[in-house]
Motif scaffolding. Structure first.
Motif, PDB file in Angstrom:
ATOM      1  N   ASP A  34       0.806  -1.222   0.000  1.00 35.58           N
ATOM      2  CA  ASP A  34       0.000   0.000   0.000  1.00 35.58           C
ATOM      3  C   ASP A  34       0.838   1.270   0.000  1.00 35.58           C
ATOM      4  N   ALA A  35       2.157   1.125  -0.090  1.00 39.86           N
ATOM      5  CA  ALA A  35       3.054   2.278  -0.152  1.00 39.86           C
ATOM      6  C   ALA A  35       4.340   1.845  -0.844  1.00 39.86           C
ATOM      7  N   VAL A  36       5.084   2.807  -1.343  1.00 39.87           N
ATOM      8  CA  VAL A  36       6.369   2.497  -1.974  1.00 39.87           C
ATOM      9  C   VAL A  36       7.404   2.206  -0.891  1.00 39.87           C
ATOM     10  N   GLY A  37       8.527   1.625  -1.311  1.00 39.06           N
ATOM     11  CA  GLY A  37       9.647   1.474  -0.389  1.00 39.06           C
ATOM     12  C   GLY A  37      10.213   0.087  -0.238  1.00 39.06           C
ATOM     13  N   GLY A  38       9.401  -0.962  -0.437  1.00 35.61           N
ATOM     14  CA  GLY A  38       9.933  -2.309  -0.230  1.00 35.61           C
ATOM     15  C   GLY A  38      10.354  -2.498   1.215  1.00 35.61           C
ATOM     16  N   ARG A  39      11.647  -2.798   1.420  1.00 32.23           N
ATOM     17  CA  ARG A  39      12.162  -2.971   2.783  1.00 32.23           C
ATOM     18  C   ARG A  39      12.441  -1.644   3.475  1.00 32.23           C
ATOM     19  N   GLN A  40      12.379  -0.548   2.727  1.00 35.98           N
ATOM     20  CA  GLN A  40      12.610   0.779   3.307  1.00 35.98           C
ATOM     21  C   GLN A  40      11.256   1.442   3.559  1.00 35.98           C
ATOM     22  N   PHE A  54      15.778  -2.003  12.044  1.00 37.36           N
ATOM     23  CA  PHE A  54      16.775  -0.945  12.241  1.00 37.36           C
ATOM     24  C   PHE A  54      17.483  -0.664  10.921  1.00 37.36           C
ATOM     25  N   GLN A  55      17.511   0.590  10.522  1.00 37.61           N
ATOM     26  CA  GLN A  55      18.091   0.996   9.246  1.00 37.61           C
ATOM     27  C   GLN A  55      19.131   2.083   9.488  1.00 37.61           C
ATOM     28  N   VAL A  56      20.080   2.194   8.574  1.00 37.36           N
ATOM     29  CA  VAL A  56      20.976   3.352   8.533  1.00 37.36           C
ATOM     30  C   VAL A  56      21.157   3.745   7.069  1.00 37.36           C
ATOM     31  N   LEU A  57      21.442   5.007   6.849  1.00 35.35           N
ATOM     32  CA  LEU A  57      21.635   5.537   5.508  1.00 35.35           C
ATOM     33  C   LEU A  57      22.995   6.200   5.459  1.00 35.35           C
ATOM     34  N   GLY A  76      19.823  13.108  10.324  1.00 39.33           N
ATOM     35  CA  GLY A  76      20.485  13.125  11.615  1.00 39.33           C
ATOM     36  C   GLY A  76      21.589  12.084  11.568  1.00 39.33           C
ATOM     37  N   SER A  77      22.797  12.428  11.959  1.00 36.98           N
ATOM     38  CA  SER A  77      23.952  11.540  11.797  1.00 36.98           C
ATOM     39  C   SER A  77      24.369  10.918  13.118  1.00 36.98           C
ATOM     40  N   PHE A  78      24.573   9.603  13.100  1.00 40.01           N
ATOM     41  CA  PHE A  78      25.104   8.921  14.270  1.00 40.01           C
ATOM     42  C   PHE A  78      26.572   9.298  14.462  1.00 40.01           C
ATOM     43  N   PRO A  79      27.061   9.366  15.689  1.00 43.42           N
ATOM     44  CA  PRO A  79      28.496   9.541  15.890  1.00 43.42           C
ATOM     45  C   PRO A  79      29.245   8.355  15.281  1.00 43.42           C
ATOM     46  N   VAL A  80      30.429   8.601  14.740  1.00 44.21           N
ATOM     47  CA  VAL A  80      31.200   7.534  14.102  1.00 44.21           C
ATOM     48  C   VAL A  80      32.024   6.836  15.172  1.00 44.21           C
ATOM     49  N   GLY A  81      31.479   5.763  15.680  1.00 42.60           N
ATOM     50  CA  GLY A  81      32.137   5.010  16.739  1.00 42.60           C
ATOM     51  C   GLY A  81      31.121   4.086  17.374  1.00 42.60           C
ATOM     52  N   MET A  82      31.479   3.529  18.529  1.00 42.12           N
ATOM     53  CA  MET A  82      30.536   2.661  19.229  1.00 42.12           C
ATOM     54  C   MET A  82      30.905   2.555  20.698  1.00 42.12           C
ATOM     55  N   ARG A  83      29.917   2.135  21.476  1.00 36.75           N
ATOM     56  CA  ARG A  83      30.134   1.807  22.882  1.00 36.75           C
ATOM     57  C   ARG A  83      30.158   0.287  22.994  1.00 36.75           C
ATOM     58  N   VAL A  84      31.019  -0.212  23.849  1.00 35.71           N
ATOM     59  CA  VAL A  84      31.195  -1.657  23.988  1.00 35.71           C
ATOM     60  C   VAL A  84      31.057  -2.039  25.456  1.00 35.71           C
ATOM     61  N   ARG A 185      35.050   1.113   3.608  1.00 38.00           N
ATOM     62  CA  ARG A 185      35.328   2.336   2.840  1.00 38.00           C
ATOM     63  C   ARG A 185      34.205   3.350   3.027  1.00 38.00           C
ATOM     64  N   TYR A 186      32.962   2.876   2.913  1.00 36.48           N
ATOM     65  CA  TYR A 186      31.842   3.799   3.041  1.00 36.48           C
ATOM     66  C   TYR A 186      31.728   4.351   4.457  1.00 36.48           C
ATOM     67  N   PHE A 187      32.027   3.526   5.460  1.00 38.40           N
ATOM     68  CA  PHE A 187      31.986   4.015   6.838  1.00 38.40           C
ATOM     69  C   PHE A 187      33.073   5.058   7.089  1.00 38.40           C
ATOM     70  N   VAL A 188      34.228   4.876   6.460  1.00 41.03           N
ATOM     71  CA  VAL A 188      35.319   5.846   6.617  1.00 41.03           C
ATOM     72  C   VAL A 188      34.968   7.166   5.934  1.00 41.03           C
ATOM     73  N   LEU A 189      34.355   7.074   4.747  1.00 42.29           N
ATOM     74  CA  LEU A 189      34.082   8.272   3.950  1.00 42.29           C
ATOM     75  C   LEU A 189      32.804   8.993   4.375  1.00 42.29           C
ATOM     76  N   GLY A 190      31.843   8.261   4.907  1.00 39.71           N
ATOM     77  CA  GLY A 190      30.553   8.857   5.230  1.00 39.71           C
ATOM     78  C   GLY A 190      30.261   8.822   6.712  1.00 39.71           C
ATOM     79  N   ARG A 191      29.153   9.440   7.058  1.00 38.55           N
ATOM     80  CA  ARG A 191      28.688   9.429   8.441  1.00 38.55           C
ATOM     81  C   ARG A 191      27.234   8.980   8.426  1.00 38.55           C
ATOM     82  N   PRO A 192      26.994   7.700   8.618  1.00 36.33           N
ATOM     83  CA  PRO A 192      25.632   7.167   8.498  1.00 36.33           C
ATOM     84  C   PRO A 192      24.650   7.840   9.444  1.00 36.33           C
ATOM     85  N   GLY A 193      23.422   7.922   8.991  1.00 37.19           N
ATOM     86  CA  GLY A 193      22.375   8.524   9.808  1.00 37.19           C
ATOM     87  C   GLY A 193      21.016   8.103   9.306  1.00 37.19           C
TER      88      GLY A 193
END
Length: 424
Positions: A34-40, A54-57, A76-84, A185-193
């Protein structure tokens, strides 16, 4: 009779349809949902904005930059890193080039030692200088690639493996090393959000462009049997009639491609996402959090509203928790997820409200080694196939596959040029 029928209004189908209609072709898109997008897709539930899993772009994806107006998405961009979560407490690791002040804390965490850091640099360096075709030569599973460079310490076992389990939807390290390097490569070059209006803002923008250029997008219209008759192809639709065109592009997900084409069902990996609402967040950090102790079932968790406040009503917070969804065996249950989240966050989460659980069986096409070249969109006479299962398991792969299918159609239709001007 139309020039082209595109079956499926996911990213690949919408990108293909927009390029073809921009070149003056008569294009109709048939979408069963009933809407466009498929899995998005994004749903509004009790005032919360919930993506379908959960998605990231990543704005570094080349095909994404060609396809949409990124500024209009209000990312909105996530910080590039993580908590462990470790046995000693919570550690934070951040991108050393973007956050140089974090290097000392990363070294004190016990998760990074010189041997691991050097091994990771040796392993990742080719991704920054070589194309995917070069990376895929002599491709092996990523676990074998890490073994070969001597990456065996806590940076691998407590950080990279838990993080990639959520990204790749598998924890055994069977995914192609070349594909993982490409993601790095994409994680280094971009900032997912994420877009302020949810991941659905991407296909909605693609659909708006396609409609503007003349494409007819029909929702709640399920395509059935495809048959060739002379110079036309017919697609039976749910209303009982058929739609006719000179060419058909099948741009459906892995779960439906076999029924429409006869292609073997692509192997996929599944993910399960739990959405919780809370009055108070368990942390002030917007970093993605993983459990470095090797425990489950949660592979990552994050406070969404620290990055995209529009995902929750004012004064509320939205927390996502993702688990692997096994093909065999039972999926995680709520009591297990709550127990593990309480351990990861070090907080009492009993007051959190479960809004929804998303079981995405076909979250991502599997990408085992060796990684093959992107598959040709041409499947049969005047029949084409597009989707991330024909390329790489990503938004980049879906869009690039749609572009290739459009070029193939334009070439075969005798167009004077094989590409259309990108929409900005």
């Amino acid at each position: 009779m139309h020039d082209v029928i595109v079956i499926g209004a996911g990213l690949a189908g919408l990108r293909c349809a927009g390029l073809l209609s921009a070149r003056g072709l008569d294009v109709v898109v048939l979408e069963a949902a009933d809407a466009v997008g498929g899995r998005q897709r994004t749903d509004i539930v009790d005032g919360f904005r919930l993506d379908r899993g959960f998605q990231v772009l990543n704005p570094a994806y080349p095909a994404l930059r060609r396809s949409v107006d990124l500024d209009a998405l209000a990312l909105g961009s996530f910080p590039v890193g993580m908590r462990v979560r470790t046995a000693e407490g919570m550690a934070e690791l951040r991108h050393p080039l973007r956050y140089p002040q974090s290097i000392a804390a990363s070294l004190r965490s016990g998760l990074v030692n010189t041997r691991d850091a050097v091994a990771l640099a040796r392993w990742a360096a080719p991704a920054l200088v070589h194309p995917l075709s070069r990376l895929a030569r002599n491709d092996v599973a990523v676990r074998e690639g890490w073994d070969a460079v001597g990456l065996r310490g806590p940076l691998r076992t407590a950080v990279l493996e838990p993080f990639l389990a959520g990204v790749l939807a598998e924890r055994r390290g069977e995914t192609s090393e070349a594909f993982v390097r490409l993601l790095v490569r994409y994680f280094v070059l971009g900032r997912p959000g994420l877009p302020a209006q949810g991941i659905a803002a991407v296909p909605e923008q693609l659909a708006a462009h396609a409609r503007t250029t003349g494409a007819d997008i029909r929702l709640d219209t399920s395509a059935g049997r495809i048959s060739a008759l002379g110079e036309e192809i017919r697609a039976e639709v749910s209303e009982g009639d058929s739609v006719r065109a000179a060419r058909v592009v099948v741009a459906v997900g892995p779960d439906a491609v076999t029924d429409l084409t006869g292609l073997a069902r692509p192997a996929t990996n599944g993910l399960q996402t739990w959405w919780f609402a809370a009055d108070e967040p368990p942390t002030a950090s917007a970093l993605l959090t993983v459990d470095g102790r090797g425990r489950g079932p949660v592979v990552n968790t994050v406070v969404m509203t620290h990055t995209v406040p529009s995902y929750a009503p004012a004064g509320r917070h939205l927390i996502a928790a993702t688990c692997l969804l096994p093909r065999r065996g039972d999926p995680a249950e709520e009591n297990e997820v709550r127990r593990h989240l309480s351990e990861i966050w070090g907080a009492d989460i009993s007051a959190w409200e479960l809004i929804r659980r998303d079981d995405i069986t076909d979250a991502l096409p599997a990408q085992p080694a060796p990684l093959g070249a992107a598959r040709s969109p041409r499947y049969a006479e005047r029949l084409y196939v597009a989707g991330d299962h024909r390329d790489t398991a990503s938004i980049q792969g879906a869009l690039a596959s749609g572009e290739r299918a459009a070029r193939a159609v334009l070439n075969d239709a005798g167009s004077s040029s094989s590409t259309a001007s990108p929409h900005r």
